[in-house]
Design an enzyme around this catalytic site. Structure first.
Site, PDB file in Angstrom:
ATOM      1  N   ASP A  53       0.847  -1.190   0.000  1.00  0.00           N
ATOM      2  CA  ASP A  53       0.000   0.000   0.000  1.00  0.00           C
ATOM      3  C   ASP A  53       0.886   1.245   0.000  1.00  0.00           C
ATOM      4  O   ASP A  53       2.107   1.140  -0.076  1.00  0.00           O
ATOM      5  CB  ASP A  53      -0.983  -0.007   1.177  1.00  0.00           C
ATOM      6  CG  ASP A  53      -0.287   0.126   2.527  1.00  0.00           C
ATOM      7  OD1 ASP A  53       0.883   0.578   2.586  1.00  0.00           O
ATOM      8  OD2 ASP A  53      -0.911  -0.229   3.544  1.00  0.00           O
ATOM      9  N   ARG A  54       0.275   2.403   0.077  1.00  0.00           N
ATOM     10  CA  ARG A  54       1.080   3.613  -0.100  1.00  0.00           C
ATOM     11  C   ARG A  54       1.952   3.918   1.110  1.00  0.00           C
ATOM     12  O   ARG A  54       2.714   4.886   1.082  1.00  0.00           O
ATOM     13  CB  ARG A  54       0.210   4.806  -0.497  1.00  0.00           C
ATOM     14  CG  ARG A  54      -0.695   5.318   0.594  1.00  0.00           C
ATOM     15  CD  ARG A  54      -1.447   6.540   0.078  1.00  0.00           C
ATOM     16  NE  ARG A  54      -1.869   7.375   1.165  1.00  0.00           N
ATOM     17  CZ  ARG A  54      -2.437   8.574   1.032  1.00  0.00           C
ATOM     18  NH1 ARG A  54      -2.640   9.064  -0.168  1.00  0.00           N
ATOM     19  NH2 ARG A  54      -2.779   9.275   2.070  1.00  0.00           N
TER      20      ARG A  54
END
Lengths: 144, 144, 144, 144
Positions: free
Chosen positions: C22-23
């Site tokens: 994920d980011r």
């Protein structure tokens, strides 16, 4: 027979996960681009260098577009044999292709088009290309 | 301006989830077909009837192929406004289209082609079409 | 040292996918139960029989509860070495355990509790247990 | 009746997606932590401030551990009404709780424990806490 397919491809054996099936009983179509990505990872490892090494050098290859054709039933318990191959390298665009088989039957085909960019999707400046660009270009052109 | 787009579409407001981003900082491209599916759900509810009701009648619409074009950055915190529209109904094929916007900017476009089948992906017999088929065909043709 | 861990486990080598990050730059925590499931698949293949064969006999093992503890950074480019082991078999409950390592460092641990049911999550009748039940029970008890 | 539950919670209405079901016909258990995250997003918006604003200030809340209990069938066509509430704030740890209902029946419950960190999961220095920390602490303590 398959003379239209490129000779050079990498092969990934992907175990279909239970979580990837849906209530129709088969792999949900949204998982194929993830399988394709796993195929690219292998292709980069085998023919270029690990994709994450390009990222460290400041070269990223985000997806611009992709397409998927579903041609057969795939479900939990199957091993997807995925062939990943280079289709085109042009300027700051790269095209990759995919053919997936279960028990030697073609079950999925697809293509993805990638931009070559800097980090945070920032466009590359044509005169300040990162180190990996020339390497990628030369290697890639021999593979298509 | 957008005169090429069909007039009739359904609108879904989709909150981008953190889990849907990847380490490049944006939505991973494999989530768009899931957003499109959420758009179809809304389209069926608004213009046809809930998709699960067709399933109960023995009519399924599995994806045969799809394509996605990424046109802008989308990340956590964004609301994707997705327009879903009917493109074509022909025999046992249905084509749907999608345009997604963040802050009024087009960020994604796509298309999906569906087969109409029975349960377990069994092909429909043209002379024994399930009850929902004629309903779907008539409604759909008015929307394309 | 790890004398509290059971001796018998199956080992899965799981390539972390880009889509699973994920980011924040690491694997999103929701993917661990999917990795655990891949570990169970291997465990069943090695010590019992393929899970899908139990399903064919009418025996299912849906998850009742699970927990995950994250203990280290995992990201794209890593291989997760997952150990999957049996913890308990009691009546119609099965408990499985998981320990995941990257470069020999423990990065994740977890547990899942499963009900044994018939298809469509229908409870089993204690006097009409499917063929696979006794087989599973005997095998499993030797492994815990 | 539910006097043990905190009074203050935020409510999210989550449409179950077809892609989130598996071939057992119900939502795959790995999607609940994603629903919980969507619940946290709403909770932050309603009672604190958008989570991404904390990130901009250098305050992150990665998951350390979580647990999920499945208590009922959930599938495509259902709306999950998720209640998200604060359970505890202690030093650099935050605990959140979740209860999910379909048609007023409890179908899932869970908890997640979060660390408060800087970017890239770097531990916070107790004497150099980011601006958002004190704000979060004060707000949160009123909610638990």
């Amino acid at each position: 027979m398959r003379s239209d397919l490129p000779v050079i491809f990498s092969e990934s054996l992907i175990e279909v996960r239970y979580a990837e099936t849906d209530r129709m009983g088969v792999v949900h179509h949204s998982h194929y681009p993830v399988y394709f990505e796993q195929g690219r990872t292998k292709f980069f490892q085998e023919y270029l260098k690990p994709y994450q090494d390009f990222e460290v050098e400041g070269l990223f290859a985000p997806v611009l577009s992709y397409q998927v054709e579903l041609k057969g039933h795939v479900t939990y318990g199957h091993i997807l044999r995925l062939e990943t191959f280079a289709k085109q390298f042009r300027g700051l665009r790269v095209v990759m292709g995919y053919s997936g088989y279960v028990n030697d039957k073609l079950v999925v085909a697809g293509e993805s088009v990638h931009a070559l960019t800097g980090p945070d999707l920032i466009p590359l400046h044509p005169r300040k290309l990162p180190a990996g660009y020339q390497f990628l270009k030369e290697k890639f052109e021999k593979l298509t």
